[in-house]
Design a protein around this motif. Sequence first.
Motif, PDB file in Angstrom:
ATOM      1  N   THR A  75      16.153 -22.208 -19.491  1.00 18.60           N
ATOM      2  CA  THR A  75      16.191 -22.747 -20.854  1.00 18.60           C
ATOM      3  C   THR A  75      15.988 -21.639 -21.887  1.00 18.60           C
ATOM      4  OG1 THR A  75      15.272 -24.834 -20.020  1.00 18.60           O
ATOM      5  CG2 THR A  75      15.193 -24.498 -22.391  1.00 18.60           C
ATOM      6  N   ALA A  76      15.316 -20.566 -21.500  1.00 18.50           N
ATOM      7  CA  ALA A  76      15.015 -19.471 -22.436  1.00 18.50           C
ATOM      8  C   ALA A  76      16.261 -18.919 -23.099  1.00 18.50           C
ATOM      9  CB  ALA A  76      14.266 -18.353 -21.713  1.00 18.50           C
ATOM     10  N   PHE A  77      17.401 -19.013 -22.415  1.00 14.48           N
ATOM     11  CA  PHE A  77      18.630 -18.413 -22.946  1.00 14.48           C
ATOM     12  C   PHE A  77      19.422 -19.362 -23.854  1.00 14.48           C
ATOM     13  CE2 PHE A  77      18.151 -16.180 -18.710  1.00 14.48           C
ATOM     14  CZ  PHE A  77      17.536 -15.068 -19.266  1.00 14.48           C
ATOM     15  N   VAL A  78      18.968 -20.612 -23.961  1.00 16.95           N
ATOM     16  CA  VAL A  78      19.675 -21.584 -24.813  1.00 16.95           C
ATOM     17  C   VAL A  78      18.687 -22.365 -25.685  1.00 16.95           C
ATOM     18  CG1 VAL A  78      21.783 -21.851 -23.436  1.00 16.95           C
ATOM     19  CG2 VAL A  78      19.745 -23.143 -22.809  1.00 16.95           C
ATOM     20  N   LEU A  79      17.591 -21.735 -26.045  1.00 15.76           N
ATOM     21  CA  LEU A  79      16.569 -22.407 -26.853  1.00 15.76           C
ATOM     22  C   LEU A  79      17.113 -22.865 -28.203  1.00 15.76           C
ATOM     23  CD1 LEU A  79      13.474 -20.177 -26.053  1.00 15.76           C
ATOM     24  CD2 LEU A  79      13.650 -22.640 -25.630  1.00 15.76           C
ATOM     25  N   ALA A  81      26.196 -19.045 -25.614  1.00 14.65           N
ATOM     26  CA  ALA A  81      26.962 -20.063 -26.338  1.00 14.65           C
ATOM     27  C   ALA A  81      27.447 -21.137 -25.369  1.00 14.65           C
ATOM     28  CB  ALA A  81      28.145 -19.414 -27.043  1.00 14.65           C
ATOM     29  N   LEU A  82      27.530 -22.366 -25.860  1.00 16.07           N
ATOM     30  CA  LEU A  82      28.022 -23.481 -25.067  1.00 16.07           C
ATOM     31  C   LEU A  82      29.412 -23.882 -25.539  1.00 16.07           C
ATOM     32  CD1 LEU A  82      24.862 -23.591 -24.648  1.00 16.07           C
ATOM     33  CD2 LEU A  82      25.174 -26.038 -24.209  1.00 16.07           C
ATOM     34  N   ILE A  83      30.211 -24.367 -24.607  1.00 13.08           N
ATOM     35  CA  ILE A  83      31.548 -24.860 -24.942  1.00 13.08           C
ATOM     36  C   ILE A  83      31.458 -26.367 -25.175  1.00 13.08           C
ATOM     37  CG2 ILE A  83      32.725 -23.021 -23.699  1.00 13.08           C
ATOM     38  CD1 ILE A  83      33.097 -24.911 -21.347  1.00 13.08           C
ATOM     39  N   PHE A 135      22.502 -28.152 -14.993  1.00 12.00           N
ATOM     40  CA  PHE A 135      23.176 -27.945 -16.277  1.00 12.00           C
ATOM     41  C   PHE A 135      23.079 -26.480 -16.707  1.00 12.00           C
ATOM     42  CE2 PHE A 135      22.848 -27.773 -20.948  1.00 12.00           C
ATOM     43  CZ  PHE A 135      24.107 -28.248 -21.289  1.00 12.00           C
ATOM     44  N   HIS A 136      21.870 -25.924 -16.638  1.00 12.26           N
ATOM     45  CA  HIS A 136      21.688 -24.532 -17.059  1.00 12.26           C
ATOM     46  C   HIS A 136      22.346 -23.552 -16.085  1.00 12.26           C
ATOM     47  CE1 HIS A 136      18.040 -26.166 -19.389  1.00 12.26           C
ATOM     48  NE2 HIS A 136      18.976 -25.851 -20.257  1.00 12.26           N
ATOM     49  N   GLU A 137      22.305 -23.873 -14.790  1.00 18.00           N
ATOM     50  CA  GLU A 137      22.971 -23.000 -13.810  1.00 18.00           C
ATOM     51  C   GLU A 137      24.473 -22.916 -14.094  1.00 18.00           C
ATOM     52  OE1 GLU A 137      21.965 -24.632 -10.006  1.00 18.00           O
ATOM     53  OE2 GLU A 137      20.206 -23.337  -9.766  1.00 18.00           O
ATOM     54  N   ILE A 189       9.469 -26.825 -21.572  1.00 17.16           N
ATOM     55  CA  ILE A 189       8.664 -25.716 -21.041  1.00 17.16           C
ATOM     56  C   ILE A 189       9.592 -24.643 -20.501  1.00 17.16           C
ATOM     57  CG2 ILE A 189       6.936 -25.025 -19.334  1.00 17.16           C
ATOM     58  CD1 ILE A 189       6.003 -27.954 -19.277  1.00 17.16           C
ATOM     59  N   THR A 190       9.377 -23.411 -20.907  1.00 16.14           N
ATOM     60  CA  THR A 190      10.178 -22.312 -20.364  1.00 16.14           C
ATOM     61  C   THR A 190       9.383 -21.011 -20.372  1.00 16.14           C
ATOM     62  OG1 THR A 190      12.381 -21.292 -20.388  1.00 16.14           O
ATOM     63  CG2 THR A 190      11.283 -21.560 -22.513  1.00 16.14           C
ATOM     64  N   GLY A 191       9.962 -20.026 -19.757  1.00 15.13           N
ATOM     65  CA  GLY A 191       9.342 -18.717 -19.542  1.00 15.13           C
ATOM     66  C   GLY A 191       9.911 -18.206 -18.236  1.00 15.13           C
ATOM     67  N   MET A 192       9.839 -16.929 -17.981  1.00 16.34           N
ATOM     68  CA  MET A 192      10.412 -16.422 -16.733  1.00 16.34           C
ATOM     69  C   MET A 192       9.732 -17.060 -15.533  1.00 16.34           C
ATOM     70  SD  MET A 192      11.105 -12.576 -15.332  1.00 16.34           S
ATOM     71  CE  MET A 192      11.909 -12.390 -13.724  1.00 16.34           C
ATOM     72  N   GLY A 193      10.515 -17.271 -14.470  1.00 14.58           N
ATOM     73  CA  GLY A 193       9.961 -17.824 -13.247  1.00 14.58           C
ATOM     74  C   GLY A 193       8.761 -17.045 -12.753  1.00 14.58           C
ATOM     75  N   ARG A 194       7.810 -17.742 -12.156  1.00 13.86           N
ATOM     76  CA  ARG A 194       6.540 -17.185 -11.661  1.00 13.86           C
ATOM     77  C   ARG A 194       5.591 -16.851 -12.801  1.00 13.86           C
ATOM     78  NH1 ARG A 194       6.928 -19.412  -7.273  1.00 13.86           N
ATOM     79  NH2 ARG A 194       5.123 -18.241  -6.563  1.00 13.86           N
ATOM     80  N   SER A 195       5.766 -17.548 -13.927  1.00 15.14           N
ATOM     81  CA  SER A 195       4.875 -17.338 -15.079  1.00 15.14           C
ATOM     82  C   SER A 195       3.998 -18.554 -15.356  1.00 15.14           C
ATOM     83  CB  SER A 195       5.696 -17.001 -16.332  1.00 15.14           C
ATOM     84  OG  SER A 195       6.371 -15.783 -16.186  1.00 15.14           O
ATOM     85  N   GLY A 196       3.918 -19.464 -14.397  1.00 12.45           N
ATOM     86  CA  GLY A 196       3.054 -20.629 -14.560  1.00 12.45           C
ATOM     87  C   GLY A 196       3.740 -21.837 -15.157  1.00 12.45           C
ATOM     88  N   THR A 197       5.065 -21.814 -15.255  1.00  9.84           N
ATOM     89  CA  THR A 197       5.767 -22.944 -15.862  1.00  9.84           C
ATOM     90  C   THR A 197       5.606 -24.221 -15.030  1.00  9.84           C
ATOM     91  OG1 THR A 197       7.812 -22.205 -14.788  1.00  9.84           O
ATOM     92  CG2 THR A 197       7.464 -21.525 -17.078  1.00  9.84           C
ATOM     93  N   SER A 198       5.624 -24.105 -13.706  1.00  5.99           N
ATOM     94  CA  SER A 198       5.456 -25.290 -12.854  1.00  5.99           C
ATOM     95  C   SER A 198       4.066 -25.886 -13.029  1.00  5.99           C
ATOM     96  CB  SER A 198       5.682 -24.930 -11.382  1.00  5.99           C
ATOM     97  OG  SER A 198       6.992 -24.464 -11.167  1.00  5.99           O
ATOM     98  N   LEU A 199       3.074 -25.021 -13.141  1.00  6.10           N
ATOM     99  CA  LEU A 199       1.701 -25.491 -13.303  1.00  6.10           C
ATOM    100  C   LEU A 199       1.539 -26.265 -14.608  1.00  6.10           C
ATOM    101  CD1 LEU A 199      -1.222 -25.520 -12.286  1.00  6.10           C
ATOM    102  CD2 LEU A 199      -1.558 -23.326 -13.428  1.00  6.10           C
TER     103      LEU A 199
END
Length: 342
Positions: A107-111, A78-80, A57-59, A11-21
């Motif tokens: 997660t949106a930036f590494v889909l 990109a990941l190393i 991990f994403h941070e 699940i991803t999307g910008m924060g405050r977009s209902g992802t927690s719900l």
Amino acid sequence: MKEQQSQVFIITGMGRSGTSLVARFLQSVGIHMGDRLPAADQHNRYGYFEDLDFIYFHEHILARHGLDYFANPQEPLALIPEEIAAARKLISAKSIRPRWGWKDPRTAFVLDFWRSELPQAHFILLFRNPVEVFFSQLKSHEWTDDPLTIIDAWVAYNNHVLQFYTHYPQQCILCNIHGLLQNIPAFETVMQKKFGVAATIARELYDAESLHHLEMPQPIVKFLTARFPKLMALYENLQKTADIPYVPSDADAERDLTPLLDYACNVLHTVLQQQSREHQALQKNYQELSEAFKQKQLQHDTFLQDLTNSETYRLAQTIQRSWIMKCVRLLQNKKGAEPPEP
């Protein structure tokens, strides 16, 4: 292609977009969303349902790229090799469960990376009206930088989400969070159709007050379209593409401005309160530092006074004066003579 034994839901999307719900919805139907989850707070009273292993991990990836939560990269990150190895270790640890997943806006930036590692994973991509996200982020963060970075981040997150959905529509569900809440049976249907998951979501899991919805009167829509054309064009594109868009009522176009302005004023009040608390904290720190400086100054003055009154200091002064007088006399009596040793 990597073998995948368990069902994975991302699940991803910008924060405050209902992802927690939505993560809470999935948890309620037996999809494990993590062992270490942040506690609920005033901004998310039912909890965030974020697996801290994936958050950290994403941070780390964002930090290595010089980015933070409000990032706006144009391309997937990109990941190393070390990060790829860590991701595979995470997958191995989580895959002991038949159905598991995680929720994290970053997660949106590494889909694309996660799809390469989990080619059969199911992706739930969420978006929300940018005005609502803007106000919600203002309320939930103590802003010291330009708040318009929220707008830039909204565009970046949702561009990545939309591009990924465009490439893999059968593997994703794209929803406006208010469209989903407007028609939960439609979400259950598309879960069954795309993911093969039969899920009945209990309506009591959702409290309308936990996700504020603002109807956008036409004058506001026109203003935003003129002021932020790319922003509103992206929102309209998301709406057109979504499996479950938000369907405004016929009355929306004639909606009174009062609720929106009232909410905006409440948000502004919250932000000003936050800034006032920050100002008071800075003022307190200044007073403490000022008092500490005064104490140090007093100690310094006391030391100098004690030194001035000491026998050693007076003796040194006497010797210095005597030596100076000898030098003066020698200079007067013998021009160019070297001064005596003190």
